[in-house]
Design an enzyme around this catalytic site. Structure first.
Site, PDB file in Angstrom:
ATOM      1  N   LYS A   1      14.782 -25.237 -16.910  1.00 18.77           N
ATOM      2  CA  LYS A   1      15.442 -24.155 -17.641  1.00 18.77           C
ATOM      3  C   LYS A   1      16.601 -23.581 -16.837  1.00 18.77           C
ATOM      4  CE  LYS A   1      11.303 -22.591 -18.620  1.00 18.77           C
ATOM      5  NZ  LYS A   1      10.129 -21.857 -19.038  1.00 18.77           N
TER       6      LYS A   1
ATOM      7  N   HIS B   1      14.251 -15.381 -11.154  1.00 17.07           N
ATOM      8  CA  HIS B   1      13.025 -15.738 -11.870  1.00 17.07           C
ATOM      9  C   HIS B   1      11.829 -15.260 -11.060  1.00 17.07           C
ATOM     10  CE1 HIS B   1      10.357 -18.045 -14.505  1.00 17.07           C
ATOM     11  NE2 HIS B   1       9.672 -18.296 -13.414  1.00 17.07           N
TER      12      HIS B   1
ATOM     13  N   ASP C   1      10.399 -28.798 -22.787  1.00 12.03           N
ATOM     14  CA  ASP C   1       9.554 -27.858 -22.043  1.00 12.03           C
ATOM     15  C   ASP C   1       8.644 -27.076 -22.974  1.00 12.03           C
ATOM     16  OD1 ASP C   1       8.768 -26.236 -19.676  1.00 12.03           O
ATOM     17  OD2 ASP C   1       9.739 -24.649 -20.822  1.00 12.03           O
TER      18      ASP C   1
ATOM     19  N   SER D   1       9.025 -27.032 -15.136  1.00 12.69           N
ATOM     20  CA  SER D   1       9.238 -26.093 -16.234  1.00 12.69           C
ATOM     21  C   SER D   1      10.268 -25.033 -15.840  1.00 12.69           C
ATOM     22  CB  SER D   1       7.897 -25.442 -16.599  1.00 12.69           C
ATOM     23  OG  SER D   1       8.088 -24.459 -17.578  1.00 12.69           O
TER      24      SER D   1
ATOM     25  N   ARG E   1       0.136 -27.867 -22.042  1.00 13.20           N
ATOM     26  CA  ARG E   1      -0.477 -27.463 -20.760  1.00 13.20           C
ATOM     27  C   ARG E   1      -1.431 -26.303 -20.983  1.00 13.20           C
ATOM     28  NH1 ARG E   1       4.396 -25.863 -17.360  1.00 13.20           N
ATOM     29  NH2 ARG E   1       2.888 -25.029 -15.904  1.00 13.20           N
TER      30      ARG E   1
END
Ligand SMILES: *[C@@H]1O[C@H](CO)[C@@H](O)[C@H](O)[C@H]1NC(C)=O
Length: 474
Positions: A200, A95, A174, A196, A181
């Site tokens: 995931k 990520h 989320d 968040s 947000r």
């Protein structure tokens, strides 16, 4: 007669009360956080209340226990993916917190698959200036990012990797929180970002995870200190979730590679998968891959991990995985084949299309390229239509920017340094001068290129830092 005990219970689990407690800087209990996340998922809480609590969290932060409770409840708000037993220890993912020209996932997923890993790369849409990973993949005609959990498992079985969107069933809480947000200026909250990302990744049931946390003028975090703080938070949570997690801090001032914009970035990724393409892109792909191989004990050293990734990029096995992934996700075999032809030059534009116009800008003086600022380029790409700032708006996959020079190059006055791929209308003088500001030409005396990755953070390194701090106090 109602028992006073029941009343206190009710009082304890009321949304206004937990907003008030967070507002006053108190720590929320695990059951309060579960109650909140469930209310979000079930729609029994008003958006104004969600916004208020998010703002209180933004202001006061969260303790580690609160973050973990939030993540665990968010994970189970939807499907948690399950893998066959024999995949234990080989399901990995990467990520990135987002950078300009960051197409690292595209070559990395098939390279890891070529090394025998299972890579269920699940991306959110995101609101990046220049399109997210899904937008990039969708610039290949026919590529379908919407895949069910069963289809994902099948692709991992057959190919070893996939790049898919976040199904509605995966961490639904989320999606709701992220949207709120975005409109309440609470995106840049460390606990909320951690929750968040890691909810995931937790729902992907990973064995190992590599995180690329960017810092610099074109990143969410401008300073290395704040990026490091996020990296620590992510790595700590990963450990608690039973995922081997390492984070690298990497500098995001200049774009990654030479191409920015969705289809242009796919072309550059395929070049990387052919063992060619820009050195900095290949460097990031091999380094991030090496950390995963090392964490999974497939490599004894990072160096050997980098060599393994380098080999699958050079010997065509990663490219074959990419081609198989394209076909598995709906691209016609003929199109996948023509993009992935190994030898000779491929006319990518013939297969993927080209923006209507190309416009080159020229260097305004002679000298050494000391910087190419990513932010003005990203803003330009956004104006051209490469990215979105509002969910659901269409984007133009073909527009973008090609850099014709690299850091450290010697350029002549008047030589082209950038090619803008655009639709209509022509660039205005204002836009051109904004773009020219991105190019810094100097005498090169004080110029050195350094590695993008400036720090590696593992759960061991965090523990060591804490031990060192304690001993300093003593
Ligand atoms: C490519 O390199 C990988 C990693 O060293 C190796 O496992 C694989 O057998 C090689 N494949 C070919 C076709 O050379």
């Amino acid at each position: 007669q109602p028992s006073p005990f029941m009343d206190t219970q009710k009082e304890e689990l009321s949304i206004p009360r937990l907003i008030r407690r967070k507002r006053d800087g108190e720590e929320l209990q695990g059951e309060e956080i579960c109650y909140f996340v469930q209310a979000v998922k079930e729609g029994t809480i008003q958006e104004s209340q969600i916004g208020a609590l998010l703002m209180a969290i933004w202001q006061h932060g969260m303790e580690q226990q609160e973050i973990l409770a939030m993540i665990k409840e968010m994970m189970v708000s939807g499907t948690v993916l399950q893998w066959p037993k024999e995949w234990c220890g080989i399901v990995v993912d990467k990520h990135s917190t987002g950078g300009v020209g960051d197409k690292v996932s595209l070559p990395l997923a098939p390279a890891l698959a070529a090394c025998g890993y299972k890579v269920p790369m699940i991306s959110g849409r995101g609101l990046a200036h220049t399109g997210g990973t899904l937008d990039k993949m969708e610039s290949v005609p026919g590529f379908n990012v919407d895949q069910s959990p069963e289809q994902i498992t099948q692709m991992l079985e057959d190919v070893g990797c996939c790049i898919v969107g976040q199904a509605d069933s995966l961490v639904p809480a989320d999606k709701i929180l992220y949207a709120i947000r975005d409109i309440t200026s609470t995106v840049d909250s460390l606990p909320l970002i951690t929750a968040s990302i890691m909810s995931k990744k937790g729902a992907e049931s990973l064995s190992a995870l590599i995180l690329d946390v960017k810092y610099g003028s074109a990143a969410l975090y401008k300073s290395i200190e704040s990026a490091r703080e996020l990296a620590h938070s992510l790595v700590r949570v990963g450990k608690h979730l039973g995922i081997c997690t390492t984070a690298v801090l990497s500098k995001m001032d200049n774009p990654i590679g030479q191409n920015i914009g969705n289809s242009l970035e796919v072309m550059e990724s395929i070049e990387c998968l052919k063992g060619r393409g820009p050195a900095d892109l290949r460097g990031l792909v091999t380094s991030l891959g090496a950390h995963l191989l090392y964490m999974c004990r497939k490599a004894d050293t990072l160096q050997s991990g980098m060599e393994q990734i380098g080999r699958v990029l050079d010997n065509g096995t990663a490219l074959l995985k990419f081609q198989a992934m394209l076909e598995a996700q709906g691209v016609q075999a003929g199109i996948a084949r023509s993009l992935c032809q190994g030898n000779g030059d491929v006319d990518y534009f013939r297969v993927m299309g080209r923006a209507q116009h190309q416009e080159e800008l020229r260097a305004e003086k002679e000298g050494v390229v000391e910087a190419i600022w990513a932010m003005p380029l990203a803003e330009m790409c956004h104006e051209l239509g490469a990215g979105r700032t509002k969910a659901g708006t269409p984007i133009n996959h073909r527009v973008g920017i090609e850099l014709l020079v690299s850091l450290g190059d010697h350029v002549q006055k008047g030589s082209p340094w950038i090619r803008v791929h655009r639709g209509f209308p022509a660039l205005t003088d204002n836009q051109k001068s904004h773009l020219q500001e991105a190019l810094v030409i100097g005498n090169g005396k004080n110029f050195t290129t350094c590695s993008r990755i400036s720090e590696v953070i593992t759960s061991e390194s965090i523990d060591n830092v804490q031990v060192n701090k304690t001993s300093e106090v003593n």
